[in-house]
Design a protein around this motif. Sequence first.
Motif, PDB file in Angstrom:
ATOM      1  N   GLY A   1       0.657  -1.175  -0.009  1.00 27.07           N
ATOM      2  CA  GLY A   1       0.049   0.143  -0.060  1.00 27.07           C
ATOM      3  C   GLY A   1       0.770   1.166   0.037  1.00 27.07           C
ATOM      4  O   GLY A   1       2.005   1.282   0.266  1.00 27.07           O
ATOM      5  N   LYS A   2       0.230   2.380  -0.479  1.00 26.86           N
ATOM      6  CA  LYS A   2       0.873   3.495  -0.450  1.00 26.86           C
ATOM      7  C   LYS A   2       1.238   4.214   0.903  1.00 26.86           C
ATOM      8  O   LYS A   2       0.201   4.274   1.975  1.00 26.86           O
ATOM      9  CB  LYS A   2       0.274   4.641  -1.314  1.00 26.86           C
ATOM     10  CG  LYS A   2       0.864   6.145  -1.162  1.00 26.86           C
ATOM     11  CD  LYS A   2      -0.009   6.981  -1.896  1.00 26.86           C
ATOM     12  CE  LYS A   2       0.887   8.155  -2.190  1.00 26.86           C
ATOM     13  NZ  LYS A   2      -0.216   9.267  -3.000  1.00 26.86           N
ATOM     14  N   LYS A   3       2.282   4.341   1.228  1.00 28.10           N
ATOM     15  CA  LYS A   3       2.876   4.844   2.721  1.00 28.10           C
ATOM     16  C   LYS A   3       2.353   6.220   3.023  1.00 28.10           C
ATOM     17  O   LYS A   3       2.554   7.035   1.920  1.00 28.10           O
ATOM     18  CB  LYS A   3       4.403   4.924   2.762  1.00 28.10           C
ATOM     19  CG  LYS A   3       4.958   3.664   2.871  1.00 28.10           C
ATOM     20  CD  LYS A   3       6.574   3.740   3.023  1.00 28.10           C
ATOM     21  CE  LYS A   3       7.164   2.109   3.102  1.00 28.10           C
ATOM     22  NZ  LYS A   3       8.585   2.284   3.175  1.00 28.10           N
ATOM     23  N   LYS A   4       1.379   6.438   3.881  1.00 25.72           N
ATOM     24  CA  LYS A   4       0.905   7.804   4.431  1.00 25.72           C
ATOM     25  C   LYS A   4       2.187   8.646   5.004  1.00 25.72           C
ATOM     26  O   LYS A   4       3.007   8.217   5.761  1.00 25.72           O
ATOM     27  CB  LYS A   4      -0.157   7.490   5.078  1.00 25.72           C
ATOM     28  CG  LYS A   4      -1.159   6.679   4.861  1.00 25.72           C
ATOM     29  CD  LYS A   4      -2.521   6.714   5.743  1.00 25.72           C
ATOM     30  CE  LYS A   4      -3.768   6.001   5.248  1.00 25.72           C
ATOM     31  NZ  LYS A   4      -4.780   5.963   6.312  1.00 25.72           N
ATOM     32  N   THR A   5       2.012   9.994   4.682  1.00 27.61           N
ATOM     33  CA  THR A   5       2.921  10.873   5.391  1.00 27.61           C
ATOM     34  C   THR A   5       2.127  12.048   5.920  1.00 27.61           C
ATOM     35  O   THR A   5       1.043  12.132   5.324  1.00 27.61           O
ATOM     36  CB  THR A   5       3.680  11.398   4.164  1.00 27.61           C
ATOM     37  OG1 THR A   5       3.049  12.152   3.298  1.00 27.61           O
ATOM     38  CG2 THR A   5       4.718  10.463   3.537  1.00 27.61           C
ATOM     39  N   ALA A   6       2.716  12.575   6.904  1.00 29.92           N
ATOM     40  CA  ALA A   6       1.919  13.618   7.576  1.00 29.92           C
ATOM     41  C   ALA A   6       3.058  14.963   7.794  1.00 29.92           C
ATOM     42  O   ALA A   6       4.335  14.494   7.925  1.00 29.92           O
ATOM     43  CB  ALA A   6       1.290  13.212   8.962  1.00 29.92           C
ATOM     44  N   PHE A   7       2.626  16.060   8.144  1.00 30.28           N
ATOM     45  CA  PHE A   7       3.574  17.144   8.245  1.00 30.28           C
ATOM     46  C   PHE A   7       2.941  17.571   9.811  1.00 30.28           C
ATOM     47  O   PHE A   7       1.946  18.064   9.834  1.00 30.28           O
ATOM     48  CB  PHE A   7       3.246  18.232   7.310  1.00 30.28           C
ATOM     49  CG  PHE A   7       3.548  17.707   5.819  1.00 30.28           C
ATOM     50  CD1 PHE A   7       4.985  17.995   5.431  1.00 30.28           C
ATOM     51  CD2 PHE A   7       2.736  17.142   5.166  1.00 30.28           C
ATOM     52  CE1 PHE A   7       5.339  17.447   4.031  1.00 30.28           C
ATOM     53  CE2 PHE A   7       3.157  16.979   3.900  1.00 30.28           C
ATOM     54  CZ  PHE A   7       4.415  16.886   3.442  1.00 30.28           C
ATOM     55  N   VAL A   8       4.105  17.756  10.621  1.00 30.94           N
ATOM     56  CA  VAL A   8       3.889  17.943  11.961  1.00 30.94           C
ATOM     57  C   VAL A   8       4.621  19.308  12.375  1.00 30.94           C
ATOM     58  O   VAL A   8       5.862  19.410  12.047  1.00 30.94           O
ATOM     59  CB  VAL A   8       4.123  16.814  12.891  1.00 30.94           C
ATOM     60  CG1 VAL A   8       3.820  17.222  14.327  1.00 30.94           C
ATOM     61  CG2 VAL A   8       3.213  15.714  12.581  1.00 30.94           C
ATOM     62  N   CYS A   9       4.076  20.452  13.049  1.00 27.74           N
ATOM     63  CA  CYS A   9       4.777  21.109  13.707  1.00 27.74           C
ATOM     64  C   CYS A   9       5.517  20.903  14.970  1.00 27.74           C
ATOM     65  O   CYS A   9       5.157  20.221  15.861  1.00 27.74           O
ATOM     66  CB  CYS A   9       4.190  22.393  14.051  1.00 27.74           C
ATOM     67  SG  CYS A   9       4.795  23.878  15.102  1.00 27.74           S
ATOM     68  N   SER A  10       7.022  21.013  14.761  1.00 30.87           N
ATOM     69  CA  SER A  10       7.702  20.828  16.170  1.00 30.87           C
ATOM     70  C   SER A  10       7.596  21.671  17.192  1.00 30.87           C
ATOM     71  O   SER A  10       8.142  21.211  18.447  1.00 30.87           O
ATOM     72  CB  SER A  10       9.260  20.696  15.443  1.00 30.87           C
ATOM     73  OG  SER A  10       9.666  21.964  15.207  1.00 30.87           O
TER      74      SER A  10
END
Length: 456
Positions: A2-11
Amino acid sequence: MGKKKTAFVCSECGAEFARWQGQCSECKAWNTVTEFRVPSVKSPPRSSAMAGYAGMVDAKVQTLDEVNLESLPRFSTGFKEFDRVLGGGVVPGSAILIGGSPGAGKSTVLLQTMCLLAESMNTLYVTGEESLQQVAMRAHRLGLPTNKLKTLAETNVETICQLALQEKPSIMVIDSIQVMHMSDVQSAPGSVSQVRESAAYLTRFAKQNQVAIIMVGHVTKDGSLAGPKVLEHCIDCSILLEGSSDSRFRTLRGNKNRFGAVNELGVFAMTGQGLKEVSNPSAIFLNRGEEQTPGSLVMVIWEGTRPLLVEVQALVDYSQLANPRRVTVGLEQNRLAMLLAVLHRHGGLQVSDQDVFVNVVGGVKVSETSADLALITALVSSFKNFSLDRQLVVFGEVGLGGEIRPVPSGQERLREAAKHGFKRAIVPNANKPKELIEGMEVIGVNSLSEALDALF
């Protein structure tokens, strides 16, 4: 696959976004949004999920008075100053994060603590930044008992927890959280996702197995803890070990504590045998010269649950610059600018053509407003080149209208000053004690003009 999911997180704040952006829309910080891959989790079959719910029928709702508190007694670290910052000792099952600049002594104080605790309980020291030989060399150099402390050199969080289940320690140290990683998180150690997931995994392990875990955290160049902000949200206690490289004293300050007071302060001295606790910190901050100089004054500040006597120094000198300098060390610079305006309006003292330098002796950082009156007194003393009495102590908050406002715990501050031999005190009138303090003259003032008249 399956396609790997990515997310963007504020540090900084931990907010998640669907795509990358330069500024976090939640906390307004720039260049803090980073990408990480979300580990794929297979959903369980419906039958197994229902079986999981069926297995939870043993849980029951309780009122707070039904909860047994005797099963979680605190235990001492062996250092009274460390116990003070933690709120009275270590709570079993708690997750503690200790940060500090490189060389402050984080690993040293934890190694000393673990070697002392190993004499009476099962302990585990996990190092990911050093080899076991380096840890053993430091322990022998400090003269610590090494025959009972169990050590482990590992960076995989799952492996550490599996071994901890076998060893069953009462307290465990992770040095440091920035080098730990989890196998199912596809990013480098130290990244937002690795630090976030590793800390959450260790915190869950601590709660489920009643193991106290102390995690070492790195700090950024501005002194804040590195990593995502959610790291500080998921742990129970966050403390910071502060101290400059040219000072032998270190301060341990609590920033967050679910089991005690925040802003509690512990003082240590760095020696050849490691960190030694300072039971009377006021004595080291009052190491004054024989001659009293203008602009020098002792004030009483409140740190956590105890008073602390420190010396404030001010230097007011004629400036050759078009814009005179305002330099503060240990105090807020904006607070100084405000107090200078109050001094001009209600004290009749003009220093717009003077350079003003303010320093708190000993490297102490003062954030409370009880230092206002002492700071103004030191400024006037330096400007008039007038030396104050060595046995004088001053504290109080100064309002914009020139009024002297009371501060919390005034009685305890005066008793601490009297214990160190101070004979005279200038305090807010509302903090003046009803009963006389033996050997001390206490003068209560309501306005800045009254205070300056009593002093000068």
